[in-house]
Each structure stands twice: as C-alpha cells, then as structure tokens.
Design a protein around this motif. Sequence first.
Motif, short mmCIF file in Angstrom:
data_model
loop_
_atom_site.label_atom_id
_atom_site.label_comp_id
_atom_site.label_asym_id
_atom_site.label_seq_id
_atom_site.Cartn_x
_atom_site.Cartn_y
_atom_site.Cartn_z
N CYS A 21 19.05 36.55 -20.92
CA CYS A 21 19.32 35.34 -21.72
C CYS A 21 20.19 34.36 -20.92
CB CYS A 21 20.03 35.70 -23.03
SG CYS A 21 18.96 36.37 -24.31
N ALA A 22 21.24 34.89 -20.30
CA ALA A 22 22.12 34.04 -19.51
C ALA A 22 21.36 33.43 -18.32
CB ALA A 22 23.34 34.84 -19.02
N ALA A 23 20.46 34.20 -17.72
CA ALA A 23 19.68 33.70 -16.58
C ALA A 23 18.78 32.55 -17.02
CB ALA A 23 18.86 34.82 -15.96
N VAL A 24 18.14 32.68 -18.18
CA VAL A 24 17.30 31.59 -18.69
C VAL A 24 18.15 30.36 -18.96
CG1 VAL A 24 15.84 30.82 -20.61
CG2 VAL A 24 15.55 33.13 -19.67
N GLU A 25 19.29 30.59 -19.59
CA GLU A 25 20.16 29.48 -19.98
C GLU A 25 20.65 28.67 -18.79
OE1 GLU A 25 23.04 29.45 -23.64
OE2 GLU A 25 24.00 30.46 -21.95
N ARG A 26 20.92 29.33 -17.69
CA ARG A 26 21.47 28.60 -16.53
C ARG A 26 20.41 28.25 -15.48
NH1 ARG A 26 23.40 33.89 -15.68
NH2 ARG A 26 22.52 34.78 -13.80
N GLY A 28 17.22 26.47 -13.58
CA GLY A 28 16.68 25.13 -13.40
C GLY A 28 15.24 25.09 -13.87
N ASP A 29 14.67 23.93 -13.84
CA ASP A 29 13.31 23.74 -14.35
C ASP A 29 12.28 24.65 -13.70
OD1 ASP A 29 14.27 21.79 -16.04
OD2 ASP A 29 13.67 20.11 -14.75
N ARG A 30 12.39 24.85 -12.40
CA ARG A 30 11.38 25.62 -11.68
C ARG A 30 11.38 27.10 -12.04
NH1 ARG A 30 11.17 24.30 -5.51
NH2 ARG A 30 13.38 24.74 -5.70
N GLU A 31 12.55 27.67 -12.27
CA GLU A 31 12.57 29.11 -12.53
C GLU A 31 12.68 29.46 -14.01
OE1 GLU A 31 16.40 27.58 -11.56
OE2 GLU A 31 15.31 28.21 -9.82
N ARG A 32 12.86 28.49 -14.87
CA ARG A 32 13.06 28.76 -16.31
C ARG A 32 11.88 29.52 -16.92
NH1 ARG A 32 14.32 23.85 -18.20
NH2 ARG A 32 16.48 24.26 -17.76
N GLY A 33 10.67 29.09 -16.66
CA GLY A 33 9.49 29.74 -17.24
C GLY A 33 9.37 31.20 -16.82
#
Length: 147
Positions: A21-26, A28-33
């Motif tokens: 969850c923390a990784a998604v939250e922080r 950037g656009d490229r890695e969020r998905g």
Amino acid sequence: MTFFDVIDALLGEHDEIRRLCAAVERSGDRERGCRFAALSHAVHLHELGERKVVHPAVRNVSGAADRIGTMRMTEETALLLSLDTLDDLGADDPGFDRGFAALHRVILDHLTREELDEFPILRCYVPVQRLYGMTGELNDVQAMAAA
C-alpha cells in the motif's frame, strides 16, 4: 527451518500488504499500475486464504466469534469489490489517487480489526497444533489460487 503458526503467517502477509500500500501511495505514474497490480494480487490471495481457512476456525468457536468472523468476511467482500473497481478504473485515471486513498484506509482498518478481534480468538481457543496445521492449509489454498 523455522515453522510459523497461521497467525504468524497472516501477520507477515499483513506487513507485506501494508508495505505494498505504501509503495503504491508513493509511486510515480510509471510504476503505480504495476505496484497496484502486485497489491491487488496479494490482497486477493490473502483474503481467499482467510475465507477458506481462518474465518471458519474463528466462526466455529462461539456465537460471538461467529459474528466477528461474519463481520470480517462482510468487510472483505466490500474491500475486494473496491479493489476490483479501482483496478478496472486504472492507475492512469484522474480519480485513482482519491480512490486509492479511500481503499488504503479500508485495508488498514480491516487488517487492524483482524489483528485485534480474530487473532486473539484463534490464540485463545484453537489448539496450537491446529494453528500450525492451518499454516499448511493456508499455503495450499493460496498456491492453488496463484497457479
């Protein structure tokens, strides 16, 4: 070789879900998905394992424990629906960040409720040998689902 009972295994999964969850939250656009996909996969496997192995054990303890287990399962249904809705929306959608912030709170609340409500019931009323056996069952359910 270290052996874990099912509660230790679930606490490890909870830590991983919080980390994701923390990784998604922080992100950037490229890695969020990609990070959201990893979170979604982890949550789905976790909840499936709990539904098949953990909640039935809790619900068999008493009427009060049955109500607690039922409440956690109801939360999970809503949580998984929100997760799937956000997944369908896509990480590139302008509403993703707001939707994820709400989902993140729901996930954290749910994990905390399990730790405070269900895990003490398991520790108190389920024999230690059974808790260790449940770890294998949890792993089997999750491995079959992931295959």
